[in-house]
Design an enzyme around this catalytic site. Structure first.
Site, PDB file in Angstrom:
ATOM      1  N   GLU A 133       0.826  -1.197   0.000  1.00 41.96           N
ATOM      2  CA  GLU A 133       0.000   0.000   0.000  1.00 41.96           C
ATOM      3  C   GLU A 133       0.863   1.251   0.000  1.00 41.96           C
ATOM      4  OE1 GLU A 133      -3.641  -1.688   2.822  1.00 41.96           O
ATOM      5  OE2 GLU A 133      -2.323  -0.085   3.522  1.00 41.96           O
ATOM      6  N   CYS A 151       2.611   8.628   1.817  1.00 48.30           N
ATOM      7  CA  CYS A 151       2.866   7.741   2.948  1.00 48.30           C
ATOM      8  C   CYS A 151       3.293   6.395   2.368  1.00 48.30           C
ATOM      9  CB  CYS A 151       1.612   7.604   3.799  1.00 48.30           C
ATOM     10  SG  CYS A 151       1.838   6.544   5.239  1.00 48.30           S
ATOM     11  N   CYS A 158       4.103  -6.593   8.227  1.00 46.49           N
ATOM     12  CA  CYS A 158       4.947  -6.156   9.342  1.00 46.49           C
ATOM     13  C   CYS A 158       5.047  -7.272  10.371  1.00 46.49           C
ATOM     14  CB  CYS A 158       4.359  -4.899   9.990  1.00 46.49           C
ATOM     15  SG  CYS A 158       5.393  -4.226  11.322  1.00 46.49           S
ATOM     16  N   CYS A 162       1.685  -4.838  16.141  1.00 47.52           N
ATOM     17  CA  CYS A 162       1.082  -3.952  17.136  1.00 47.52           C
ATOM     18  C   CYS A 162      -0.413  -4.260  17.226  1.00 47.52           C
ATOM     19  CB  CYS A 162       1.309  -2.495  16.764  1.00 47.52           C
ATOM     20  SG  CYS A 162       3.054  -2.012  16.805  1.00 47.52           S
ATOM     21  N   CYS A 165      -3.006  -2.421  14.864  1.00 53.53           N
ATOM     22  CA  CYS A 165      -2.604  -2.163  13.481  1.00 53.53           C
ATOM     23  C   CYS A 165      -3.086  -3.265  12.530  1.00 53.53           C
ATOM     24  CB  CYS A 165      -1.083  -2.049  13.396  1.00 53.53           C
ATOM     25  SG  CYS A 165      -0.470  -1.689  11.742  1.00 53.53           S
ATOM     26  N   CYS A 379      -3.429   1.746   8.073  1.00 48.86           N
ATOM     27  CA  CYS A 379      -2.356   0.955   7.486  1.00 48.86           C
ATOM     28  C   CYS A 379      -2.721  -0.523   7.402  1.00 48.86           C
ATOM     29  CB  CYS A 379      -1.101   1.122   8.337  1.00 48.86           C
ATOM     30  SG  CYS A 379       0.321   0.271   7.688  1.00 48.86           S
TER      31      CYS A 379
END
Length: 405
Positions: A133, A151, A158, A162, A165, A379
């Site tokens: 993205e 961005c 990832c 988190c 997220c 995100c």
């Protein structure tokens, strides 16, 4: 990925949505090439090379060095996507580059979604079929100036996961190569038909876990695409030993720490990787970063209703920042809701009260206006809608609309 503040004008938003609809009708780009895994280092990609490196490449192929300058212009100004599009170069040179395995390094657009506020999210399909993205955030000021922030992602997914997220929920595949970061900015420029003025490394992934590629991309964005270092921000949740490495490069870009909690116990619940990097150690490294670079560190704080948004949290956060830093700046980010999340977005009253509590304790604070709620702009959201596992490049699809022609 955190979103930025301000709102673009209605005419601009309508224009961007109109252009994006032309792309949204296509879910992929057709190709007959088989999917293959991306190597950790691809030395045959033109995108990301400096003008000097391109000049050397030209002379290696028996061309005069000025052909390298032409290559540089074609890559970063004309934004050519295929070597055979290099119409200013001799056919023999183009053929030679292709026969030697060189390619531009641009990925096809898989999906574009535009928000009512003008924010545009783009999914790019990489050579190995994975999706990443990137988000374009336009701001049109009353005085007529225009800012376009890109961005960008630094990883496919990832690994830090988190709690709040969406990217972590979609899993992790690999680091991005430098050209795969740079091409995100070029894709946004093509969508908006405008230069990107600001870049934030706040998309999918943890930039510090891919620091070499991030630094190589940063150099290219600064030197080749000519985006000022002060117009770029590198965000991190905190990875041991990497902040000191970044400081040694003495960049003029902003370092943004994804803090999200005022104490170690709460931070571990929100950011699992914090167990390996205690908050006190992270803050000492930020203190040293300021001493080494002279650049103020910014702190990102995502507000989660009933979790970290109480006035007692604000007081504790202010005390901690004053204990380690001078002139701290906090970006408050109301949680961007994602499907299946246990967290809730706080009410505006709670957000403003938290901000006021920090300001009363002499902490500079900005409340970011959420952008792109209707475009899955948090995100990882859009990517998760389209990709649970690597897609095959042979997936049939309709042709893209006129936007990128």
């Amino acid at each position: 990925m955190s979103t930025l503040q301000h709102v673009c004008s209605a005419p601009l938003a309508r224009a961007v949505r109109s252009r994006a609809r032309a792309l949204s009708i296509s879910s992929a780009v057709s190709t007959s090439a088989p999917a293959k895994q991306a190597s950790s280092v691809d030395s045959r990609v033109l995108l990301g090379l400096s003008e000097q490196e391109l000049q050397k490449l030209a002379t290696d192929f028996g061309q005069q060095s000025y052909r390298g300058k032409q290559l540089h212009h074609l890559l970063y100004k004309t934004k050519a996507k295929d070597i055979q599009d290099f119409s200013h170069l001799p056919q023999a040179f183009r053929d030679g580059l292709q026969e030697a395995g060189w390619r531009v390094g641009r990925s096809p657009v898989h999906r574009v979604v535009a928000s009512a506020d003008g924010t545009v999210k783009i999914l790019l399909m990489l050579e190995d079929g994975r999706l990443i993205e990137t988000v374009g955030i336009p701001v049109e000021h009353q005085k007529g100036s225009f800012r376009l922030t890109a961005c960008v992602s630094s990883q496919v997914g990832c690994p830090l996961r988190c709690a709040f997220c969406a990217t972590g929920k979609g899993g992790y595949s690999r680091n991005l190569q430098p050209h795969e970061i740079v091409e995100q900015v070029l894709a946004i420029e093509e969508i908006f038909k405008h230069r990107v003025t600001n870049v934030v490394f706040m998309g999918m992934g943890e930039p510090m876990l891919n620091l070499k590629s991030v630094l190589d991309a940063h150099r290219c964005l600064n030197k080749d695409i000519e985006i000022g270092q002060r117009m770029m921000t590198i965000s991190t949740v905190g990875v041991p030993n990497t902040i000191r490495k970044l400081a040694s490069h003495k960049l003029q870009s902003t370092l943004a720490i994804s803090l999200h909690a005022p104490n170690q116990e709460l931070r571990e619940k929100i950011v699992p990787s914090a167990k390996a990097y205690p908050l006190d150690a992270l803050m000492v490294d930020c203190q040293d970063y300021f001493r080494e670079t002279g650049r103020r560190v910014s702190y990102e704080y995502t507000l989660l209703a009933g979790v970290n948004d109480g006035l007692e949290h604000a007081a504790e956060l202010a005390a901690m920042l004053h204990g380690f830093c001078r002139g701290s700046h906090v970006n408050l980010i109301p949680f961007n809701p994602i499907e299946g999340s246990e967290f809730r977005r706080p009410y505006k009253k709670a957000v403003l009260a938290f901000a006021a509590a920090l300001e009363s304790r002499k902490v500079t604070v900005t409340v970011r206006q959420t952008r792109g709620l209707d475009a899955s702009a948090a995100c990882g959201q859009l990517r998760n809608e389209f990709q649970k596992k690597p897609l095959q490049l042979s997936t049939p699809a309709r042709e893209l609309g006129p936007l990128l022609t």
